[in-house]
Scaffold this active site. Structure first.
Site, PDB file in Angstrom:
ATOM      1  N   GLY A  88       0.825  -1.210   0.000  1.00 62.01           N
ATOM      2  CA  GLY A  88       0.000   0.000   0.000  1.00 62.01           C
ATOM      3  C   GLY A  88       0.850   1.248   0.000  1.00 62.01           C
ATOM      4  O   GLY A  88       2.052   1.189  -0.261  1.00 62.01           O
ATOM      5  N   ASN A  89       0.235   2.380   0.264  1.00 59.44           N
ATOM      6  CA  ASN A  89       0.986   3.636   0.340  1.00 59.44           C
ATOM      7  C   ASN A  89       0.439   4.480   1.488  1.00 59.44           C
ATOM      8  O   ASN A  89      -0.535   4.090   2.137  1.00 59.44           O
ATOM      9  CB  ASN A  89       0.928   4.365  -1.001  1.00 59.44           C
ATOM     10  CG  ASN A  89      -0.495   4.700  -1.390  1.00 59.44           C
ATOM     11  OD1 ASN A  89      -1.153   5.484  -0.724  1.00 59.44           O
ATOM     12  ND2 ASN A  89      -0.975   4.063  -2.454  1.00 59.44           N
ATOM     13  N   ARG A  90       1.055   5.628   1.709  1.00 58.05           N
ATOM     14  CA  ARG A  90       0.747   6.402   2.913  1.00 58.05           C
ATOM     15  C   ARG A  90      -0.365   7.426   2.722  1.00 58.05           C
ATOM     16  O   ARG A  90      -0.577   8.280   3.560  1.00 58.05           O
ATOM     17  CB  ARG A  90       2.026   7.076   3.423  1.00 58.05           C
ATOM     18  CG  ARG A  90       3.082   6.066   3.853  1.00 58.05           C
ATOM     19  CD  ARG A  90       4.359   6.747   4.303  1.00 58.05           C
ATOM     20  NE  ARG A  90       4.121   7.643   5.409  1.00 58.05           N
ATOM     21  CZ  ARG A  90       4.675   8.843   5.528  1.00 58.05           C
ATOM     22  NH1 ARG A  90       5.502   9.273   4.610  1.00 58.05           N
ATOM     23  NH2 ARG A  90       4.406   9.588   6.558  1.00 58.05           N
ATOM     24  N   SER A  91      -1.079   7.348   1.617  1.00 58.90           N
ATOM     25  CA  SER A  91      -2.143   8.332   1.408  1.00 58.90           C
ATOM     26  C   SER A  91      -3.286   8.105   2.402  1.00 58.90           C
ATOM     27  O   SER A  91      -3.767   6.995   2.563  1.00 58.90           O
ATOM     28  CB  SER A  91      -2.685   8.200  -0.024  1.00 58.90           C
ATOM     29  OG  SER A  91      -3.776   9.068  -0.185  1.00 58.90           O
TER      30      SER A  91
ATOM     31  N   ALA B  82      -3.923   7.970  -4.525  1.00 60.95           N
ATOM     32  CA  ALA B  82      -2.564   7.488  -4.789  1.00 60.95           C
ATOM     33  C   ALA B  82      -2.685   6.040  -5.247  1.00 60.95           C
ATOM     34  O   ALA B  82      -3.189   5.182  -4.522  1.00 60.95           O
ATOM     35  CB  ALA B  82      -1.724   7.575  -3.517  1.00 60.95           C
TER      36      ALA B  82
END
Ligand code: C5P
Length: 395
Positions: free
Chosen positions: A201-204, A268
């Site tokens: 995943g990502n930090r959005s 994102a």
């Protein structure tokens, strides 16, 4: 904005504290005018701490500064929550036997009331007539909702939720310059599963996309918000469609964009996903010291939307880059807008502490030609409004 919150004597007065807080957090200067009865339900210190201003209730205080009219004259907006049947009747008759009545009569600001009372009182012909009178004078009536009342009874008469009251109040003071426009927005960050319990995943957090949705709805747009793993609550008053992976986001955005006037890709999106998703949990016992992951490229959703867009649709992309140098950042952004073909690209620099999951943002907005058409910094909501300004009127 100078907002007067009038609080009258109903049990729902305790919820008025949340109304005051939401208005303060939205950046407004909030002045509470409470009736004496309201202060039996909720304490003055609570209201003063939350509003960060003195609470006014007495008609005969501050006479030298003509307070009974000064508060109303200075107001940009008056919100009465809760508004009891008695207060509604007094407002309908133009009575001014307390500070709140004087404040409202002396003001030319828009007035929003949130009635709260038992069902019988709400449905009484006297109240029905008074509400019709107030509506006829341009006063906005929010609610009441139907639900559990103070006693064991339930029905129409329950005060609307504080967030709904604040949203309705703020929308009447805001230009409805996106009325009739359909806007589809993506928010959050996609997750690509590795196995049933793990993902890439990502930090959005989704804050910027949610701020865009809230701001667009407040300006009159019909908003569909496609959310990918939001870390915060989804806004009210917009249509929500939940997704998780990039392929789900792609399919949902394609369907939700066909009749949209504006599409904003604030999510994102993972550029790659695992080629295969393990059916069961991947175990270190069977993998040993090294785990090889093979990733395959995800579709570029924004690019696909641009290629298939209906005539006249405006498409906005976001670019989050870690490039430190402003000129190099701009050069990257210009390359990106050319590749993706969107009408506007909102560019921000992100790092370990900037952009993602923070309350504020700092962006440069470029058009398809790569020219800077806007710059904004501040809360994600103010950045959202800046982006929407460019959509509401030609740039
Ligand atoms: O190429 P990059 O990821 O920097 O582009 C960012 C913009 O493109 C964002 O608007 C994002 O939502 C969108 N995007 C997309 N599909 C991808 C990658 C990014 O729609 N696979």
């Amino acid at each position: 904005m100078n907002v007067v919150v009038g609080i009258t004597g109903g049990i729902a007065a305790y919820k008025a504290v949340s109304v005051v807080r939401a208005l303060v957090l939205a950046g407004h200067d909030v002045h509470v005018v409470a009736t004496e009865n309201a202060l039996r339900f909720v304490g003055r210190p609570t209201l003063e701490a939350i509003s960060r201003n003195t609470v006014h209730s007495d008609l005969y205080e501050g006479v030298a500064e003509v307070r009974h009219v000064a508060i109303g004259q200075a107001a940009d907006l008056i919100v009465v929550a809760p508004a009891t049947a008695n207060t509604i009747a007094k407002l309908a008759s133009g009575l001014a036997d307390d500070l709140l009545g004087n404040t409202i009569l002396a003001s030319t600001a828009p007035v929003v009331i949130a009635p709260a009372m038992h069902t019988e009182m709400w449905q009484n012909p006297a109240t029905v007539a008074n509400i019709a009178t107030l509506r006829g004078r341009g006063i906005t009536v929010v609610g009441p909702a139907s639900g559990q009342l103070t006693g064991r009874d339930s029905g129409p008469g329950r005060m609307s939720e504080p967030d709904d009251i604040v949203a309705a109040a703020l929308s009447i003071t805001r230009p409805q310059d996106l009325a009739g426009r359909r806007i589809t927005i993506s928010a959050g960050g996609t997750r690509e599963p590795l196995d049933p319990v793990r993902f890439i995943g990502n930090r959005s957090s989704g804050r910027q996309g949610v701020a865009l949705a809230e701001a667009a709805a407040a300006r009159g747009a019909a908003v569909t918000l496609v959310t990918a793993n939001l870390e915060i609550a989804a806004p009210r008053g917009v249509t929500i469609q939940k997704v998780s992976t990039t392929l789900e986001l792609e399919a949902t955005m394609a369907a939700a964009s066909t009749d949209a006037d504006v599409v904003i890709m604030a999510a994102a999106v993972a550029d790659y996903r695992p080629e295969t998703v393990a059916e069961g949990k991947i175990k270190k016992e069977t993998q040993g010291d090294v785990l090889d992951l093979r990733l395959v490229k995800n579709p570029d959703i924004l690019h696909g939307l641009v290629e298939r867009r209906p005539v006249g649709q405006i498409i906005v992309g976001f670019a989050a880059e870690t490039e430190e140098d402003p000129e190099a950042l701009l050069a990257l952004a210009r390359g990106k807008v050319a590749r993706k073909g969107c009408d506007l690209l909102v560019v921000n620099r992100v790092g370990w502490s900037e952009g993602f999951a923070t309350e504020g943002n700092e962006v440069v907005i470029i058009d398809r030609a790569g020219d800077i058409v806007g710059e904004a910094s501040g809360s994600k909501r103010s950045v959202a409004d800046h982006v929407l300004d460019l959509i509401a009127r030609p740039y």
